[in-house]
Design a protein around this motif. Structure first.
Motif, mmCIF file in Angstrom:
data_model
loop_
_atom_site.group_PDB
_atom_site.id
_atom_site.type_symbol
_atom_site.label_atom_id
_atom_site.label_comp_id
_atom_site.label_asym_id
_atom_site.label_seq_id
_atom_site.Cartn_x
_atom_site.Cartn_y
_atom_site.Cartn_z
ATOM 1 N N SER A 159 77.193 59.124 -4.116
ATOM 2 C CA SER A 159 77.517 57.728 -4.409
ATOM 3 C C SER A 159 78.518 57.196 -3.391
ATOM 4 O O SER A 159 78.454 56.040 -2.983
ATOM 5 C CB SER A 159 78.079 57.604 -5.824
ATOM 6 N N GLY A 187 68.607 51.425 -14.055
ATOM 7 C CA GLY A 187 68.165 52.532 -13.205
ATOM 8 C C GLY A 187 66.907 53.184 -13.751
ATOM 9 O O GLY A 187 65.987 53.515 -13.012
ATOM 10 N N LEU A 198 63.856 50.567 -13.429
ATOM 11 C CA LEU A 198 63.529 50.053 -12.099
ATOM 12 C C LEU A 198 63.627 51.114 -11.009
ATOM 13 O O LEU A 198 62.700 51.352 -10.238
ATOM 14 C CB LEU A 198 64.474 48.898 -11.747
ATOM 15 N N LEU A 199 64.821 51.757 -10.964
ATOM 16 C CA LEU A 199 65.114 52.641 -9.842
ATOM 17 C C LEU A 199 64.293 53.929 -9.893
ATOM 18 O O LEU A 199 63.716 54.354 -8.878
ATOM 19 C CB LEU A 199 66.613 52.959 -9.854
ATOM 20 N N LEU A 223 60.759 53.422 -8.952
ATOM 21 C CA LEU A 223 60.727 53.058 -7.530
ATOM 22 C C LEU A 223 60.826 54.309 -6.658
ATOM 23 O O LEU A 223 60.071 54.491 -5.693
ATOM 24 C CB LEU A 223 61.879 52.102 -7.217
ATOM 25 N N ILE A 224 61.772 55.199 -7.010
ATOM 26 C CA ILE A 224 61.937 56.430 -6.231
ATOM 27 C C ILE A 224 60.711 57.320 -6.382
ATOM 28 O O ILE A 224 60.210 57.880 -5.414
ATOM 29 C CB ILE A 224 63.215 57.175 -6.682
ATOM 30 N N ALA A 231 68.822 58.881 -7.527
ATOM 31 C CA ALA A 231 68.934 57.800 -8.516
ATOM 32 C C ALA A 231 70.351 57.749 -9.085
ATOM 33 O O ALA A 231 70.952 56.681 -9.196
ATOM 34 C CB ALA A 231 67.920 58.015 -9.629
ATOM 35 N N VAL A 282 72.787 56.311 -6.505
ATOM 36 C CA VAL A 282 72.657 54.860 -6.321
ATOM 37 C C VAL A 282 73.350 54.124 -7.468
ATOM 38 O O VAL A 282 74.134 53.196 -7.250
ATOM 39 C CB VAL A 282 71.177 54.444 -6.224
ATOM 40 N N ILE A 283 73.079 54.570 -8.691
ATOM 41 C CA ILE A 283 73.696 53.904 -9.844
ATOM 42 C C ILE A 283 75.219 54.038 -9.793
ATOM 43 O O ILE A 283 75.958 53.072 -9.994
ATOM 44 C CB ILE A 283 73.156 54.507 -11.168
ATOM 45 N N VAL A 288 69.476 58.712 -15.638
ATOM 46 C CA VAL A 288 68.589 58.676 -14.468
ATOM 47 C C VAL A 288 68.480 59.993 -13.692
ATOM 48 O O VAL A 288 67.760 60.053 -12.706
ATOM 49 C CB VAL A 288 69.021 57.567 -13.476
#
Lengths: 295, 254
Positions: free
Chosen positions: A81, A127, A130-131, A134-135, A148, A151-152, A224
């Motif tokens: 992160s 997350g 969506l995330l 997406l990943i 994931a 990113v969050i 996530v």
């Protein structure tokens, strides 16, 4: 009531509220260690922290309580992160302090305040829906992953990193900037060679503090990262799922039977507590050294 | 003075900070390789004036300028003037010593590095020359890697002068360079200015009238944003034309 006794009473009241805060922290610590420490000693700090296998409800044979994969998971996600949030946050802070016109400053500051206000569970949900897909679709794997989680957490750490670094940059004396510009340096050169180096300990403190916060974050990460208590394979695969120390406690607390399992979760809490405390101490040390250096 | 000796000239310079006018119609010719002192009470616009010359006022929001500042015949406020080149050629030493929080060496090398000097040997040379020119080499030549902030105030100010010299300017602007220094450090800086004027055009803002009298060839007296009187320093101090100049010099206000 005389003025003097009233003054005394107010002082006593203020003292009591200050003491309460300290006492609460102490009680939590005492409780945490009382519940977790005996297990830690019985099972062995070494086997606990470096054990590779977490299998508290063994079907056959002895249950095992190794949290090393989770320590790695927590550090991994927190570090990931920061890799994302620090360049972004620093760039934003520099823009905010040095370049942005007043209207943009106001806009960014509002945005940052809003970002702080988003509950972590909402971010986690974002997350999750969506995330993670997406990943999964763009990079492969399960989607539930270190990436994931990072990113969050980066989104959560961003406002703190921006505001602490912005403070550090603001604290750089205007005279340094003027001296640099008067020598014919461009604004960018001044930022890179004078302002950022002068602000670097403040920025370092922001980063370490951000790391401490990230390691302690639970809900959003839990939603996530997939939560498998196994090391990523290979170790650098950021698309693999992991479990963090915090998630370990939340996931198993409601079905952990009193005894070793429950105590092992408290011991996990102790490890987490110590890690965050060390990071906070380092960050304070860095800030203090800046004050001493800033003659 | 012949016009070919004029290096900098302001013509009808007006400046506003927002709606407050800080300079009113200021016209001063500055002669090459001479020291020009700007005197006057606080807030009279003398610092504002020199900050127009190297365009440091550009940094201030709401600052508006009319009129011209000619440097070698060319208006520094023309659109295509490169501020980086301008500030390289017109150096500035500030009121409070402001070395960077780096080593002595890096402070001096900062300017040359910006302007493209990278070779160690060349930098070493510039650092030594600049420190010698600023009369600081004997004191710090052996401790170049020490933090500049460890030096005394007077040494720091000479370091700032050396840092300015290192980019090889033509003009040096001094903005009350001694106001934060003790008398001995002040004397050293004044000696230095007397030496430097052989190679540089110098403009010095000062609160200290003895200082203006000691170091300058020409003096301009400012009051409330206006340039009241300009002339040979000797004339300004001995036979001022304007009553307000005389009042200021004899210490009746300010």
């Amino acid at each position: 009531m005389t003025r003097q006794t009233r003054e005394r009473m107010i002082e006593a009241l203020l003292f009591a509220s200050a003491v309460t805060a300290v006492v609460i922290v102490l009680l939590i610590m005492v409780f945490l260690f009382k519940e977790g420490a005996p297990f830690l000693i019985r099972y062995g700090i070494h086997t606990f922290c470096l054990g590779m296998e977490w299998n508290p409800i063994a079907m056959d044979g002895e249950p095992s309580y190794g949290i090393f994969p989770m320590i790695v998971g927590s550090v991994y996600i927190a570090a990931g992160s920061l890799v994302l949030a620090v360049p972004l946050g620093l760039g934003c802070a520099v823009f905010l302090v040095e370049i942005a016109p007043p209207w943009a400053q106001a806009l960014i500051r509002r945005g940052i305040e809003l970002l702080v206000g988003i509950p972590s569970v909402v971010l986690g949900f974002f997350g999750l829906v969506l995330l993670v897909p997406l990943i999964r679709e763009s990079a492969g794997g399960f989607g539930f992953s270190i990436l994931a989680g990072s990113v969050i957490l980066a989104i959560m750490a961003l406002p703190h990193i921006i505001s602490i670094s912005a403070d550090a940059i603001t604290a750089v004396p205007e005279t340094y900037k003027q001296a640099s510009l008067a020598l014919g340096a461009t604004r960018w050169h001044t930022i890179r060679n004078v302002i950022l180096p002068a602000a670097r300990s403040g920025i370092a403190a922001a980063v370490i503090l951000g790391m401490g916060n990230s390691i302690g974050e639970t809900m959003a990460v839990l939603m996530v990262t997939g939560n498998t208590p196994i090391l990523p394979e290979p170790l650098y695969d950021v698309l693999d799922p992991v479990r963090t120390l915090t998630a370990n406690i939340v996931i198993e607390m409601n079905y952990a039977a009193p005894g070793d399992h429950r105590e092992a979760l408290f011991a996990t809490g102790i490890v987490l507590f110590v890690m965050v405390a060390i990071l906070n101490a380092i960050s304070h040390r860095v800030l203090k050294s800046r004050m001493e250096a800033g003659r | 003075m012949g016009t070919e000796d004029i290096e900098i000239e302001s013509r009808n310079l007006n400046l506003w900070y927002g709606s407050a006018q800080a300079l009113k119609d200021v016209s001063i010719p500055i002669e090459k390789n001479r020291v020009t002192a700007l005197i006057g009470p606080s807030g009279c616009g003398k610092s504002t004036f020199i900050r127009c010359i190297n365009r440091m006022n550009d940094l201030i929001k709401g600052c508006r300028i009319t009129g011209k500042v000619l440097f070698e015949g060319r208006d520094v406020y023309e659109k295509d003037v490169d501020v980086v080149v301008l500030r390289k050629r017109i150096g500035m030493v500030f009121q409070k010593p402001n070395p960077f929080p780096m080593s002595i060496y890096d402070n001096i090398a900062y300017g040359p590095r910006i302007h493209g000097t990278q070779a160690k040997r060349e930098l070493d040379e510039v650092v030594e020359d600049s420190l010698k020119a600023a009369a600081l080499w004997d004191e710090v030549g052996g401790i170049l890697d020490k933090p500049a902030l460890d030096l005394s105030g007077g040494q720091q100010q000479r370091l700032c002068i050396a840092r300015t010299l290192a980019v090889k300017p033509d003009v040096i602007l001094f903005d009350e360079p001694c106001s934060a220094l003790d008398p001995i450090s002040t004397a050293r800086i004044e000696d230095l200015i007397n030496v430097l004027k052989h190679d540089y055009t110098i403009i010095i803002v000062t609160h200290n009238m003895q200082q203006a009298a000691r170091v300058s060839d020409h003096t301009a007296f400012f009051l409330l944003g206006e340039m009241i009187e300009f002339g040979e320093t000797k004339q300004i101090f001995e036979r001022p034309v304007e009553k307000s100049t005389e009042n200021y010099i004899t210490g009746r206000f300010g």
